[in-house]
Design an enzyme around this catalytic site. Structure first.
Site, short mmCIF file in Angstrom:
data_model
loop_
_atom_site.label_atom_id
_atom_site.label_comp_id
_atom_site.label_asym_id
_atom_site.label_seq_id
_atom_site.Cartn_x
_atom_site.Cartn_y
_atom_site.Cartn_z
N HIS A 125 0.90 -1.30 0.05
CA HIS A 125 0.05 0.03 -0.07
C HIS A 125 0.89 1.36 -0.10
O HIS A 125 1.12 1.77 1.14
CB HIS A 125 -1.07 0.04 1.16
CG HIS A 125 -2.23 1.08 1.06
ND1 HIS A 125 -3.27 0.78 1.68
CD2 HIS A 125 -2.05 2.26 0.78
CE1 HIS A 125 -4.10 1.84 1.80
NE2 HIS A 125 -3.47 2.81 0.86
N HIS B 133 1.45 5.28 -1.79
CA HIS B 133 1.16 6.01 -3.09
C HIS B 133 2.38 6.86 -3.50
O HIS B 133 3.00 7.44 -2.86
CB HIS B 133 0.21 7.22 -2.30
CG HIS B 133 -1.21 6.64 -1.72
ND1 HIS B 133 -2.15 6.47 -2.63
CD2 HIS B 133 -1.27 6.07 -0.59
CE1 HIS B 133 -3.18 5.93 -1.81
NE2 HIS B 133 -2.80 5.81 -0.49
N LEU B 134 2.52 6.58 -4.91
CA LEU B 134 3.78 7.04 -5.58
C LEU B 134 3.23 8.28 -6.41
O LEU B 134 4.48 9.11 -6.84
CB LEU B 134 4.43 6.10 -6.45
CG LEU B 134 4.97 4.88 -5.87
CD1 LEU B 134 5.57 3.83 -6.93
CD2 LEU B 134 6.00 5.42 -4.83
N ASP C 215 -8.72 2.91 -3.13
CA ASP C 215 -8.03 3.51 -1.86
C ASP C 215 -8.11 4.97 -1.99
O ASP C 215 -7.67 5.62 -3.11
CB ASP C 215 -6.78 3.04 -1.72
CG ASP C 215 -6.35 3.36 -0.49
OD1 ASP C 215 -6.71 3.21 0.79
OD2 ASP C 215 -5.28 4.32 -0.34
N HIS D 72 -11.00 0.17 0.86
CA HIS D 72 -10.65 1.31 1.68
C HIS D 72 -12.20 1.38 2.54
O HIS D 72 -13.08 1.88 2.20
CB HIS D 72 -10.60 2.46 1.03
CG HIS D 72 -10.47 3.73 1.95
ND1 HIS D 72 -9.46 4.28 1.98
CD2 HIS D 72 -11.42 4.27 2.31
CE1 HIS D 72 -9.75 5.67 2.67
NE2 HIS D 72 -11.19 5.49 3.12
N HIS E 132 -5.68 -0.58 5.69
CA HIS E 132 -5.35 0.08 6.79
C HIS E 132 -6.40 0.05 7.99
O HIS E 132 -7.23 0.86 8.46
CB HIS E 132 -5.17 1.61 6.44
CG HIS E 132 -6.23 2.10 5.44
ND1 HIS E 132 -7.41 1.98 5.63
CD2 HIS E 132 -5.79 2.95 4.48
CE1 HIS E 132 -8.16 2.60 4.62
NE2 HIS E 132 -6.97 3.30 3.91
N ASN F 240 -6.30 9.34 7.03
CA ASN F 240 -7.36 8.58 6.95
C ASN F 240 -7.13 7.01 6.69
O ASN F 240 -6.22 6.71 5.92
CB ASN F 240 -8.06 9.17 5.23
CG ASN F 240 -9.34 8.33 5.00
OD1 ASN F 240 -9.76 7.16 5.54
ND2 ASN F 240 -10.10 8.86 4.05
N ASP G 39 0.81 2.68 3.96
CA ASP G 39 -0.01 3.71 3.35
C ASP G 39 0.91 4.99 3.06
O ASP G 39 0.28 6.07 3.59
CB ASP G 39 -1.13 3.83 4.14
CG ASP G 39 -2.10 4.84 3.70
OD1 ASP G 39 -2.30 5.05 2.47
OD2 ASP G 39 -3.28 5.24 4.48
#
Length: 428
Positions: free
Chosen positions: A56, A58-59, A150, A177, A230, A276, A303
């Site tokens: 998990h 985020h790029l 997500d 999510h 998450h 979140n 995350d």
């Protein structure tokens, strides 16, 4: 050099051994090893783990390169001991077509710091109305097996059922999510004593728990796999534990920040703590740790959510939600799980490498440290203690909740198929 000899490393925290890397693979594990012409790394009792895998991340690329790029994100991953990351779909454009996931996959290949496996969006534009090209993304060069909206919940039960049915055909998994949107309208933090005292909109635990309950029942009905992103509440733990006892094919992840931080930190009104799902209570934190230890929660996932300075340096209500986490994840797990006696290092490897690779059907990662296996490895100085300084991060963003906090452990070396990406704590 094609040969590297790691001498005196505690493999999975066990007795010191030598590990010989020849090219892209481990050629030998034992004691008293030698190899002519090999580069020697004196491990001096440091912990040797299989390369970490983050399910998990985020790029942000394409579209939000001001926050992160595939290159900077994978450099951050390598610095944290990761050899593979799964890139979430909430980019601009959204990764909801074969073309976008292939773009992300190719950017990962070019970066060279870790393997990048794209996650495909469940619905077109993350809008929750129409299924994305799930089959086309799976059949693409990226070979997508994990699908998630997500950042947004797939709140329509019919859409969620259809997605579960579709991915079942090729052994994929839907990563949910869990956030009932009507129950979290205007929510700013965990609903409880602190939110009442601060007068901030509350985010109730039931908003997460109700979606998880629905989705495990849908997964059982369809006979498909669902993964819970998450997970953050004690109640969610109980639902997943119940679902597993019924034989439902559900897996779940917890973030490092939900293992350590509580909603009491929001009293500072520092937006770095806005995330979140929100930081929960001490009771939730302890329940999450126990659930990770007993296997109810399968894995740790970061995350990693980078944001530029201006999106966090503002009043609480206007601030973006999210924290960077790749470069501190292993240290937080060491503090919360290893030093508390809840997990040993073999357990950490299982939850941060073996199982995430298995859930994501990622070959070559999460493998045993044994002869013939790919040399995806992480060497950790567990005795190290240091204060977190985000100025030294490889990530493009600095929104860490740990700035100024002392954390244990430091990744000294990371190897991706036998090639060092981190040497002596610095990017190669």
């Amino acid at each position: 050099m094609s040969k590297i000899l790691i001498r005196g490393a505690k493999v999975l925290g066990g007795e010191p051994q030598d590990v010989l890397i020849d090219g892209e693979t481990i050629s030998e594990v034992g004691t008293g090893l030698s190899a002519e012409g090999a580069q020697v790394i004196e491990a001096d009792g440091r912990i040797l783990l299989p390369g970490l895998v983050d399910l998990h991340t985020h790029l942000r690329e394409p579209g939000r390169e001001d926050s992160e790029t595939v290159l900077t994100g994978t450099r951050a991953a390598a610095s944290g001991g990761f050899t593979a990351v799964f890139a979430m779909a909430n980019t601009f454009p959204v990764a909801d077509t074969a073309g976008v996931v292939e773009q992300v996959w190719r950017l990962g290949k070019e970066s060279g710091y870790c393997d990048v496996q794209p996650i495909g969006a469940v619905t077109v534009g993350l809008a929750g109305k129409q299924l994305s090209e799930l089959g086309a993304m799976h059949d693409s060069a990226a070979g997508v097996t994990v699908f998630s909206d997500d950042g947004k919940c797939v709140d329509d039960a019919v859409i969620m059922r259809r997605a579960l049915e579709y991915v079942k055909a090729f052994g994929g998994v839907v990563a949910q999510h869990a956030q009932e949107p009507r129950l979290t309208e205007g929510a700013q933090m965990n609903e409880g004593i602190v939110s009442a005292e601060l007068g901030l909109g509350g985010w109730p635990a039931v908003a997460e728990e109700s979606i998880i309950a629905r989705d495990v029942l849908l997964a059982e009905h369809v006979g498909s796999r669902v993964h819970i992103c998450h997970l953050s509440t004690a109640g969610s733990v109980e639902i997943v534990r119940w679902a597993k006892s019924r034989g439902i094919d559900v897996t779940a992840e917890v973030t490092p920040h939900h293992l350590l931080l509580t909603d009491e930190l929001v009293r500072s009104y520092d937006p770095v703590y806005k995330v979140n799902p929100p930081l929960r209570t001490e009771r939730d934190v302890l329940a999450l740790r126990e659930a990770l230890a007993d296997g109810t929660i399968d894995i740790v996932a970061t995350d990693h959510a980078p944001h530029p300075h201006e999106d966090k340096d503002c009043e609480w209500a206007a601030a973006a939600m999210g924290m960077v986490g790749l470069e501190t994840a292993l240290s937080v797990v060491q503090q919360t799980m290893v030093e508390t006696g809840l997990l040993d290092w073999a357990g950490v490897a299982e939850r941060m490498s073996v199982k995430p690779a298995r859930i994501g059907s990622l070959e070559g990662h999460g493998r045993p440290i044994a002869a013939g296996e790919p040399a995806n490895l992480t060497l950790v100085d567990s005795a190290y203690r240091g204060v977190v300084d985000p100025a030294g991060f490889a990530s493009r963003s600095r929104n860490t909740p740990y700035e100024g906090r002392e954390l244990p452990g430091r990744v000294t070396h990371t190897f991706l198929r036998g090639r060092a990406t981190v040497v002596d704590g610095k990017l190669a």
